[in-house]
Design an enzyme around this catalytic site. Structure first.
Site, PDB file in Angstrom:
ATOM      1  N   CYS A  86      45.126  38.406  39.773  1.00  0.00           N
ATOM      2  CA  CYS A  86      44.128  39.142  38.991  1.00  0.00           C
ATOM      3  C   CYS A  86      44.209  40.621  39.350  1.00  0.00           C
ATOM      4  O   CYS A  86      44.332  40.974  40.529  1.00  0.00           O
ATOM      5  CB  CYS A  86      42.737  38.598  39.313  1.00  0.00           C
ATOM      6  SG  CYS A  86      41.393  39.444  38.471  1.00  0.00           S
TER       7      CYS A  86
ATOM      8  N   HIS B 136      41.349  32.844  31.966  1.00  0.00           N
ATOM      9  CA  HIS B 136      41.110  33.876  32.979  1.00  0.00           C
ATOM     10  C   HIS B 136      40.320  35.053  32.391  1.00  0.00           C
ATOM     11  O   HIS B 136      39.300  35.472  32.957  1.00  0.00           O
ATOM     12  CB  HIS B 136      42.463  34.344  33.521  1.00  0.00           C
ATOM     13  CG  HIS B 136      42.384  35.345  34.615  1.00  0.00           C
ATOM     14  ND1 HIS B 136      42.716  35.051  35.915  1.00  0.00           N
ATOM     15  CD2 HIS B 136      42.036  36.660  34.604  1.00  0.00           C
ATOM     16  CE1 HIS B 136      42.562  36.142  36.661  1.00  0.00           C
ATOM     17  NE2 HIS B 136      42.156  37.128  35.886  1.00  0.00           N
ATOM     18  N   GLU B 137      40.783  35.571  31.255  1.00  0.00           N
ATOM     19  CA  GLU B 137      40.128  36.746  30.665  1.00  0.00           C
ATOM     20  C   GLU B 137      38.737  36.413  30.137  1.00  0.00           C
ATOM     21  O   GLU B 137      37.801  37.204  30.291  1.00  0.00           O
ATOM     22  CB  GLU B 137      40.998  37.359  29.574  1.00  0.00           C
ATOM     23  CG  GLU B 137      42.362  37.854  30.052  1.00  0.00           C
ATOM     24  CD  GLU B 137      42.315  38.768  31.258  1.00  0.00           C
ATOM     25  OE1 GLU B 137      41.346  39.539  31.407  1.00  0.00           O
ATOM     26  OE2 GLU B 137      43.256  38.711  32.068  1.00  0.00           O
TER      27      GLU B 137
ATOM     28  N   HIS C 213      36.332  36.357  32.997  1.00  0.00           N
ATOM     29  CA  HIS C 213      35.855  37.702  33.350  1.00  0.00           C
ATOM     30  C   HIS C 213      34.643  38.079  32.505  1.00  0.00           C
ATOM     31  O   HIS C 213      33.642  38.581  33.019  1.00  0.00           O
ATOM     32  CB  HIS C 213      36.946  38.750  33.099  1.00  0.00           C
ATOM     33  CG  HIS C 213      37.898  38.937  34.223  1.00  0.00           C
ATOM     34  ND1 HIS C 213      37.508  39.293  35.492  1.00  0.00           N
ATOM     35  CD2 HIS C 213      39.249  38.827  34.267  1.00  0.00           C
ATOM     36  CE1 HIS C 213      38.567  39.397  36.273  1.00  0.00           C
ATOM     37  NE2 HIS C 213      39.646  39.115  35.553  1.00  0.00           N
TER      38      HIS C 213
END
Length: 197
Positions: free
Chosen positions: A106, A148-149, A152
């Site tokens: 990351c 993952h994004e 966030h």
């Protein structure tokens, strides 16, 4: 457009769910959004990332950019932006991630990577840069990037998904770097590349 600092784990903006990008009744997006998107692309490219969420550069808005290979063939590569993404995935495995195949990194945890359990397939729906509906789906690395994004934007990092010894290793790494506190960032292109590109 400019390369801007990327926030490091511990910054409150990374641990707070983002707000949807406002969309007008006519489908219009904010006038300053293209500039933010361009800055995100430039910063992601300078950091050699496969994705970057707006909150990683301090904007609490629900959008991410990506530049990621997928499993559709050797040359298959996708680049774009997703505004106000909604994520759907296959089942996430409950077993311990494989250190050889499930390593994840990351830009907000520079230079570190840990095995992370992720669904093998993911789909995101949202809007593109012009406000048109967009749907992306994939498996492998592309599915991992989508999860993952979107994570966030929901206010958590991949470190929050770690289990067992991998979670303990990550906590030690964060502590040894002096991270986990507000106000830390790094600027891609300045000093040594934490990922060795």
């Amino acid at each position: 457009m400019a390369v801007v600092p990327i926030r490091i784990v511990g910054d409150p903006v990374l641990h707070t769910p983002t707000s949807p990008v406002p969309v007008g009744a006519d489908g219009s997006l904010p006038a300053d959004l293209p500039e933010l998107i361009a800055t995100m692309y430039e910063t992601m490219d300078a950091a050699h990332g496969v994705g970057l969420a707006a909150n990683q550069i301090g904007y609490g808005l629900r959008l991410f950019v990506y530049d990621c290979a997928d499993d559709r063939g050797k040359a298959a590569h996708r680049r774009g932006v997703v505004i106000n993404p909604v994520l759907e995935t296959s089942e996430i495995p409950e077993n311990m991630p494989d250190p050889d195949n499930d390593d994840e990194g990351c830009l907000s945890v520079p230079g570190e990577s840990f095995p992370t359990g992720r669904a093998t397939w993911a789909r995101v729906t949202g809007l593109d840069a012009e406000g048109n509906p967009v749907e992306l789906e994939g498996s492998g690395l592309f599915a991992r990037m989508l999860q993952h994004e979107t994570g966030h934007l929901d206010g958590y990092l991949y470190l929050d998904c770690l289990i067992g010894r991998h979670a303990r290793s990550a906590k030690r790494a964060v502590k040894s770097h002096g991270w986990g506190v507000p106000g830390l960032s790094w600027l891609p292109g300045e000093g040594p590349d934490p990922f060795g590109h």
